[in-house]
Design an enzyme around this catalytic site. Structure first.
Site, PDB file in Angstrom:
ATOM      1  N   SER A 119       0.847  -1.198   0.000  1.00 50.08           N
ATOM      2  CA  SER A 119       0.000   0.000   0.000  1.00 50.08           C
ATOM      3  C   SER A 119       0.879   1.244   0.000  1.00 50.08           C
ATOM      4  O   SER A 119       2.092   1.173   0.224  1.00 50.08           O
ATOM      5  CB  SER A 119      -0.935   0.022   1.212  1.00 50.08           C
ATOM      6  OG  SER A 119      -0.184   0.118   2.414  1.00 50.08           O
ATOM      7  N   SER A 121      11.594  10.715   7.337  1.00 46.78           N
ATOM      8  CA  SER A 121      10.472  11.643   7.396  1.00 46.78           C
ATOM      9  C   SER A 121      11.007  13.015   7.734  1.00 46.78           C
ATOM     10  O   SER A 121      12.039  13.143   8.416  1.00 46.78           O
ATOM     11  CB  SER A 121       9.470  11.212   8.476  1.00 46.78           C
ATOM     12  OG  SER A 121       8.526  12.236   8.732  1.00 46.78           O
ATOM     13  N   TYR A 162       8.029   8.784  17.021  1.00 45.73           N
ATOM     14  CA  TYR A 162       8.162   8.755  15.570  1.00 45.73           C
ATOM     15  C   TYR A 162       9.374   9.561  15.117  1.00 45.73           C
ATOM     16  O   TYR A 162      10.185   9.106  14.299  1.00 45.73           O
ATOM     17  CB  TYR A 162       6.885   9.296  14.931  1.00 45.73           C
ATOM     18  CG  TYR A 162       6.866   9.210  13.430  1.00 45.73           C
ATOM     19  CD1 TYR A 162       6.670   7.988  12.793  1.00 45.73           C
ATOM     20  CD2 TYR A 162       7.022  10.346  12.635  1.00 45.73           C
ATOM     21  CE1 TYR A 162       6.647   7.904  11.407  1.00 45.73           C
ATOM     22  CE2 TYR A 162       6.990  10.275  11.264  1.00 45.73           C
ATOM     23  CZ  TYR A 162       6.799   9.052  10.647  1.00 45.73           C
ATOM     24  OH  TYR A 162       6.784   8.969   9.267  1.00 45.73           O
ATOM     25  N   THR A 214      -1.451   9.007   1.486  1.00 47.31           N
ATOM     26  CA  THR A 214      -1.407   7.559   1.657  1.00 47.31           C
ATOM     27  C   THR A 214      -2.693   7.098   2.346  1.00 47.31           C
ATOM     28  O   THR A 214      -3.499   7.918   2.789  1.00 47.31           O
ATOM     29  CB  THR A 214      -0.197   7.175   2.521  1.00 47.31           C
ATOM     30  OG1 THR A 214      -0.339   7.791   3.811  1.00 47.31           O
ATOM     31  CG2 THR A 214       1.102   7.645   1.872  1.00 47.31           C
TER      32      THR A 214
END
Length: 255
Positions: free
Chosen positions: A15, A148, A161, A196
């Site tokens: 995905s 990121s 994260y 996404t």
């Protein structure tokens, strides 16, 4: 490295960014082995492209046996010449909970485990397989990791994260230096906010707020734009040891 006739391993390839990358690889004449969770639509993805150019191996990136199985599947097609590692997780976490108690250590460790340890785990297994291949046009393989922009500008609630993606950034140059003698390159892409499946589940208000932070183009990134950069890294032999922001000049606000 041209991908015509070559094989790639795409983790998280069922995905989002990974799926778009699989599409680009197949369109370029390559083959793709998708490593993704058993609950993912990986089998459907492989079936859509055909068993002659795509395969699915279910598993978690932290699981040595699963990663070995995915690498072994690439070896049926000559071995992995390209790794694009997109598997990762997020979610909110603060250092202190609303009641002032310490934040959830298990949640922190889970994200670090998948995003950072999982990246290292996949990279080490794929690099070992690449190192055993014969060079093609002066190199054995290319590894593209996914960071990121939160690695630099983590928002409130992204402590786990941001830490995990900062760790990925920190791996890139030493990994590239480690693997240089094996003729293997390592880079990472640091996306901004991309459209996404995770983002698709957000409200229109949240999506509009995210879009407003992006100077130009003022929209969410398209997964195929990530995939295009991943393939460019593969094909450009001077890209090595670099983390490349892909964000439309976005800088994350504190909240």
């Amino acid at each position: 490295m041209k991908l015509q006739g070559q094989t790639a391993l795409v983790s998280g390839g069922a995905s989002g960014l990974g799926l778009a990358t699989v599409e680009k690889i197949v369109a370029a004449g390559g083959r793709a082995v998708v490593l993704d969770l058993p609950t993912s639509p990986g089998a459907e993805v492989a079936g859509r492209f055909g068993t002659d150019v795509a395969a699915f191996v279910p598993g978690d990136v932290r699981d040595d046996d699963a990663v070995r199985a995915a690498v072994a599947r690439t070896q049926e097609w000559g071995g992995p010449r390209l790794l694009v590692h997109t598997a990762g997780v997020g979610g909110p976490l603060r250092l202190l909970a609303e009641d002032g108690s310490p934040g959830d250590r298990a949640a922190f460790e889970r994200v670090i485990g998948i995003n950072l340890v999982g990246t290292y785990n996949v990279l080490r297994h794929v690099a070992a397989a690449m190192a055993a291949l014969e060079p093609v046009d002066g190199e054995r393989g290319v590894c593209v990791l996914t960071s990121s922009i939160a690695a630099w500008e983590g928002r409130t609630g992204q402590v786990h994260y941001a830490a995990s993606k900062s760790g990925v950034n920190g791996m890139v140059l030493p990994a590239a230096r480690d693997l240089a003698s094996k003729l293997i390159r390592v880079c990472s892409i640091a996306p901004g906010v991309f459209d996404t499946p995770i983002i698709a589940g957000y409200s229109e208000e949240i999506r509009a707020g995210l879009t407003a932070e992006i100077p130009h183009p003022r929209r969410l990134g398209h997964p195929e734009e990530y995939a295009a950069l991943a393939l460019h890294i593969a094909e450009n032999p001077m890209l090595n040891g670099e983390v490349i922001r892909l964000d439309g000049a976005q800088r994350l606000s504190a909240r």
